[in-house]
Motif scaffolding. Structure first.
Motif, mmCIF file in Angstrom:
data_model
loop_
_atom_site.group_PDB
_atom_site.id
_atom_site.type_symbol
_atom_site.label_atom_id
_atom_site.label_comp_id
_atom_site.label_asym_id
_atom_site.label_seq_id
_atom_site.Cartn_x
_atom_site.Cartn_y
_atom_site.Cartn_z
ATOM 1 N N ARG A 232 0.819 -1.206 0.000
ATOM 2 C CA ARG A 232 0.000 0.000 0.000
ATOM 3 C C ARG A 232 0.864 1.273 0.000
ATOM 4 N N ALA A 233 1.857 1.281 -0.868
ATOM 5 C CA ALA A 233 2.670 2.492 -0.999
ATOM 6 C C ALA A 233 1.799 3.666 -1.443
ATOM 7 N N ASP A 234 0.658 3.342 -2.094
ATOM 8 C CA ASP A 234 -0.245 4.412 -2.531
ATOM 9 C C ASP A 234 -0.781 5.214 -1.342
ATOM 10 N N LEU A 235 -0.947 4.537 -0.195
ATOM 11 C CA LEU A 235 -1.458 5.253 0.980
ATOM 12 C C LEU A 235 -0.438 6.281 1.463
ATOM 13 N N ALA A 236 0.837 5.896 1.434
ATOM 14 C CA ALA A 236 1.879 6.836 1.845
ATOM 15 C C ALA A 236 1.868 8.052 0.927
ATOM 16 N N HIS A 237 1.712 7.789 -0.355
ATOM 17 C CA HIS A 237 1.672 8.883 -1.320
ATOM 18 C C HIS A 237 0.465 9.784 -1.046
ATOM 19 N N ALA A 238 -0.676 9.153 -0.774
ATOM 20 C CA ALA A 238 -1.899 9.926 -0.514
ATOM 21 C C ALA A 238 -1.751 10.782 0.741
ATOM 22 N N VAL A 239 -1.111 10.233 1.768
ATOM 23 C CA VAL A 239 -0.902 11.003 2.998
ATOM 24 C C VAL A 239 -0.052 12.232 2.699
ATOM 25 N N ARG A 240 1.017 12.023 1.930
ATOM 26 C CA ARG A 240 1.913 13.142 1.611
ATOM 27 C C ARG A 240 1.166 14.220 0.823
ATOM 28 N N GLU A 241 0.368 13.777 -0.150
ATOM 29 C CA GLU A 241 -0.423 14.726 -0.930
ATOM 30 C C GLU A 241 -1.383 15.479 -0.038
ATOM 31 N N GLY A 242 -2.044 14.740 0.833
ATOM 32 C CA GLY A 242 -3.043 15.342 1.710
ATOM 33 C C GLY A 242 -2.448 16.372 2.646
ATOM 34 N N GLN A 243 -1.196 16.201 2.990
ATOM 35 C CA GLN A 243 -0.551 17.147 3.905
ATOM 36 C C GLN A 243 0.083 18.322 3.152
ATOM 37 N N GLY A 244 -0.119 18.351 1.828
ATOM 38 C CA GLY A 244 0.376 19.489 1.062
ATOM 39 C C GLY A 244 1.869 19.486 0.865
ATOM 40 N N ASP A 245 2.485 18.336 1.067
ATOM 41 C CA ASP A 245 3.935 18.240 0.912
ATOM 42 C C ASP A 245 4.237 16.882 0.283
ATOM 43 N N PRO A 246 3.995 16.762 -1.042
ATOM 44 C CA PRO A 246 4.038 15.431 -1.661
ATOM 45 C C PRO A 246 5.424 14.808 -1.738
ATOM 46 N N ALA A 247 6.473 15.610 -1.549
ATOM 47 C CA ALA A 247 7.823 15.047 -1.684
ATOM 48 C C ALA A 247 8.091 14.066 -0.554
ATOM 49 N N ARG A 248 8.800 12.995 -0.881
ATOM 50 C CA ARG A 248 9.206 12.056 0.160
ATOM 51 C C ARG A 248 10.266 12.705 1.025
ATOM 52 N N SER A 249 10.317 12.301 2.283
ATOM 53 C CA SER A 249 11.315 12.856 3.187
ATOM 54 C C SER A 249 12.696 12.395 2.745
ATOM 55 N N VAL A 250 13.667 13.236 3.041
ATOM 56 C CA VAL A 250 15.049 12.828 2.781
ATOM 57 C C VAL A 250 15.377 11.716 3.770
ATOM 58 N N PRO A 251 15.793 10.559 3.239
ATOM 59 C CA PRO A 251 16.046 9.443 4.170
ATOM 60 C C PRO A 251 17.126 9.805 5.182
ATOM 61 N N VAL A 252 16.859 9.443 6.417
ATOM 62 C CA VAL A 252 17.882 9.651 7.439
ATOM 63 C C VAL A 252 18.649 8.344 7.583
ATOM 64 N N PRO A 253 19.917 8.415 7.920
ATOM 65 C CA PRO A 253 20.651 7.156 8.127
ATOM 66 C C PRO A 253 20.073 6.410 9.321
ATOM 67 N N LEU A 254 19.600 5.216 9.069
ATOM 68 C CA LEU A 254 18.985 4.446 10.155
ATOM 69 C C LEU A 254 20.046 3.561 10.801
#
Lengths: 243, 494
Positions: B361-383
């Motif tokens: 459900r990667a589409d849900l992540a995309h939808a959340v980002r769109e809904g929050q007005g910031d569609p860009a993915r976060s810059v990955p942090v080193p985990l």
């Protein structure tokens, strides 16, 4: 991921089935003839409001169990102990005969024990139950009789003995109400002389809702308290969990 | 009167606007509004901190779509102005983060002053949008608080007629993802906001049209790490500096009202929670929302006990790859011993995106980002790689969910269906589900036969299978035609 899952199954954990202990409240209401008219109408008007406020809030409803017991010549459970979220409608209480405190106390002891056993069988853990005793008159049964029944209800050797808060108005006798609350400080309250019964009942029911909501919040904190209605000198009462 | 700015706070457009989540009503004209310019509507709520009124349109003042919170204890104006200015200050360097913060929280838009110009008597805040309300079976409307997601869905279906996703479903993960992104917005910029009471009653959620959260009670948040202390006066903020490591608590200031069972056990009574407190809450929300249960931890943690949490996950999670990073993230976030080293929300954002991807459900992540007005993915942090052999004070492990029959039933007379649709409900009609299954089975059978027919050496088998399917199709078509004719013939006079 299967191996991890299997290993985890074997250990004792904080899991989804670990629920909070429930907080049982019993409204023990005098429905003798003196309650006829406006007071009983007011009770019937306020009970659905109580259900709505408590039952429609998932957080409060989850830890609160509520029952209504009425007493006159006899006592009866008009609303068995229930999760108010699952109660579709509240009963209407009706005025009956005289004011038998003995009947009320005997019934309360039996009902609390039965409810506790049923709850345990269903996997519930219980905080010490609270009884909100409301009366507008003096007992019509012999003193030794109601005192004996009361003694059995508050008997410390009976592990389920409840905390009792008593509220009186009309002809209620302050000393008797204090005795119902085991003469413990700040647990009995009598309306000022001349106060309109309907106004007293309305205030009392609103206070009961507020008391239940506040008590449920304390149940979540792990330090449960029976928070009485906001009345003069009322103090929160620490509540223990039953074995 | 000291004013920070008289202009309309800028606001990045977001999908939320197009979907009508945010009221189109007038935004308050500035960061400070005089009490006399407000027209109060009905009293909406009353609590220990003040009264909340709805606002009606007034010339030059904020209007419908906003609420006014009248504070019981007035505060220094500078303190509230600092809070109000937070999104705009964030937008200076991070417009995307600011858009998230605005779309997902009832952040104060104006401080309200009365007779004394330097004293704020209240705040104006956006009202929770319509989609964050639920309708119970009896018609009553309730704010969709997290309380609904932290209890057994079957109980809520019976009690309120609200149908919610099962524990472990992707939409629950997406709600937590939305909250993680909001916390990332609050904590990743050059100015940092700390809510301090991310409890069930303060976090609203919605599943439709896309998963989202909306955080309330932001007027008592703290803004940390502002570099303009010399301008506004550090003492006016009521809070101190920010420790980049994410301190468990902020320096002492005005006490923050917290909610039992949602508070951070690492914060001592009287201290205001800091970034670490919100990070603890995020992990707690993950456990409780994904697991649809309470997981009472704090009492044991305060007693210094080592806590082991068994998070029930649905059986389809068996197909997922191992997720040691996710469980490690939970453990580090919930740790009391390591409270000052709790992971930043950005780690959660990355991990939850991965989880949604694994759940298909990667589409849900995309939808959340769109809904929050910031569609860009976060810059990955080193985990960090999970440390093996580390003795944590919290251990979180997944457990396969056992499917038990529902134990809930209504008490009292009932003449209504226990399952009625709520606004946030995810509910499929059984008939449609059956039809969908039948269609999928039919298509798969034909495709399988066609594939056999095209496979060298298996053509005869494919031919027989296809012939059988065509025969069956003919029979079904004839029966359907006959039934159709029987139904239609009376209507056309035959």
């Amino acid at each position: 991921m299967t191996d991890n899952l299997t290993q985890a199954l074997a250990s004792a954990n904080v899991g989804a089935e670990e629920r909070y202990a429930v907080f049982p409240f019993y409204l023990c209401l005098d429905v003798s003839q003196s309650m006829s008219g406006e007071p009983v109408r007011q009770v019937n008007a306020e009970l659905p409001q109580l259900r709505s406020t408590i039952g429609q809030d998932p957080a409060v409803a989850e830890v609160v169990r509520f029952a209504v017991v009425t007493f006159s010549d006899v006592a009866r459970t008009v609303l068995p102990l229930a999760d108010l979220a699952l109660v579709e409608s509240m009963p209407e209480v009706q005025v009956e005969g005289r004011t038998s405190y003995a009947a009320a106390f005997e019934h309360m002891r039996r009902v609390i024990e039965d409810d506790y056993q049923a709850g345990r069988a269903a996997g519930e853990r219980w905080y010490r139950p609270a009884v909100m005793f409301v009366s507008d008159g003096r007992p019509t049964d012999p003193e030794e009789q109601w005192r004996a029944a009361h003694k059995r209800l508050v008997d410390p050797s009976w592990r389920r003995h409840p905390n009792i808060l008593s509220f009186g108005f009309g002809e209620a006798v302050p000393e008797i109400l204090a005795a119902v609350s085991e003469n413990k400080p700040n647990r009995a309250w009598v309306a000022t002389e001349g106060a309109a019964p309907s106004a007293v009942v309305a205030e009392l029911m609103a206070g009961l809702v507020q008391s239940i909501v506040s008590s449920s919040a304390s149940a979540y904190s792990g330090s449960p308290q029976l928070v009485p209605p906001r009345l003069p000198n009322m103090q929160p009462i620490a509540v223990d969990e039953l074995d | 009167m000291a004013r920070l700015g008289g202009g309309k706070p800028e606001r990045a457009p977001c999908l939320g606007d197009r979907l009508g989540w945010v009221s189109s009503a007038r935004v308050p004209a500035g960061w400070t509004v005089e009490r006399s310019r407000l027209r109060l509507g009905q009293l909406l709520a009353e609590g220990g901190e003040g009264r909340v009124y709805e606002l009606v349109d007034s010339p030059g003042g904020p209007g419908r779509g906003y609420v006014y919170k009248e504070l019981r204890e007035p505060r220094p104006l500078g303190q509230l102005q600092r809070l109000v200015a937070f999104p705009s200050r964030l937008a200076e360097h991070h417009p995307g983060l600011a858009a998230r913060a605005r779309s997902a929280s009832a952040w104060p838009v104006s401080a309200v002053v009365g007779d004394q110009p330097e004293v704020a008597v209240g705040t104006v805040m956006p009202r929770a949008p319509e989609r964050f309300w639920l309708r119970h079976r009896d018609g009553s409307q309730r704010l969709a608080t997290l309380s609904y997601l932290t209890t057994a869905p079957d109980r809520l279906a019976v009690a309120y007629g609200v149908v919610l996703p099962e524990p472990g479903e992707a939409s629950r993960v997406a709600v937590v993802y939305a909250l993680a992104r909001l916390l990332e917005a609050w904590q990743a910029g050059h100015v940092v906001a700390v809510h301090g009471d991310l409890s069930a009653k303060n976090v609203l959620w919605s599943l439709g049209p896309v998963p989202a959260v909306y955080v309330l009670d932001c007027d008592d948040a703290s803004v940390l790490g502002c570099d303009d202390a010399s301008v506004l006066g550090r003492e006016a903020s009521g809070v101190g500096g920010w420790e980049p490591g994410g301190a468990a608590h902020a320096p002492p200031g005005r006490p923050r009202a917290t909610t039992p069972n949602w508070d951070d056990p690492a914060v001592q009574p009287g201290n205001r929670p800091g970034c670490g407190g919100d990070r603890y809450s995020l992990a707690l929300v993950f456990l409780r929302v994904v697991g649809a249960a309470h997981f009472p931890l704090q009492g044991r943690q305060r007693a210094g006990e080592r806590v082991k949490v068994a998070l029930e996950v649905p059986r389809q999670w068996r197909r997922l790859p191992d997720m040691p990073r996710l469980w490690d993230l939970c453990e580090r976030s919930l740790s009391v011993a390591g409270a000052s080293e709790r992971p930043v929300p950005a780690e959660w954002v990355v991990e939850l995106e991965d989880l949604l991807g694994s759940l298909g459900r990667a589409d849900l992540a995309h939808a959340v980002r769109e809904g929050q007005g910031d569609p860009a993915r976060s810059v990955p942090v080193p985990l960090p790689v999970p440390a093996s052999g580390r003795v944590a004070d919290v251990e979180v492990r997944p457990v396969l969910r056992r499917r038990l029959p529902s134990t809930w039933q209504l008490v009292g007379p009932s003449n209504r269906s226990p399952l009625q649709e709520g606004p946030g409900a995810v509910h499929h009609l059984p008939a449609r589900q059956v039809a969908r299954w039948a269609l999928v089975a039919w298509a798969r059978a034909h495709l399988w036969a066609a594939w056999l027919l095209l496979s060298p050496g298996r053509r005869a088998h494919g031919l027989r299978r296809l012939a059988g399917l065509v025969s069956m199709d003919l029979v079904v078509a004839c029966v359907s035609l006959f039934i159709g004719a029987m139904v239609v013939s009376p209507w056309i006079g035959l």
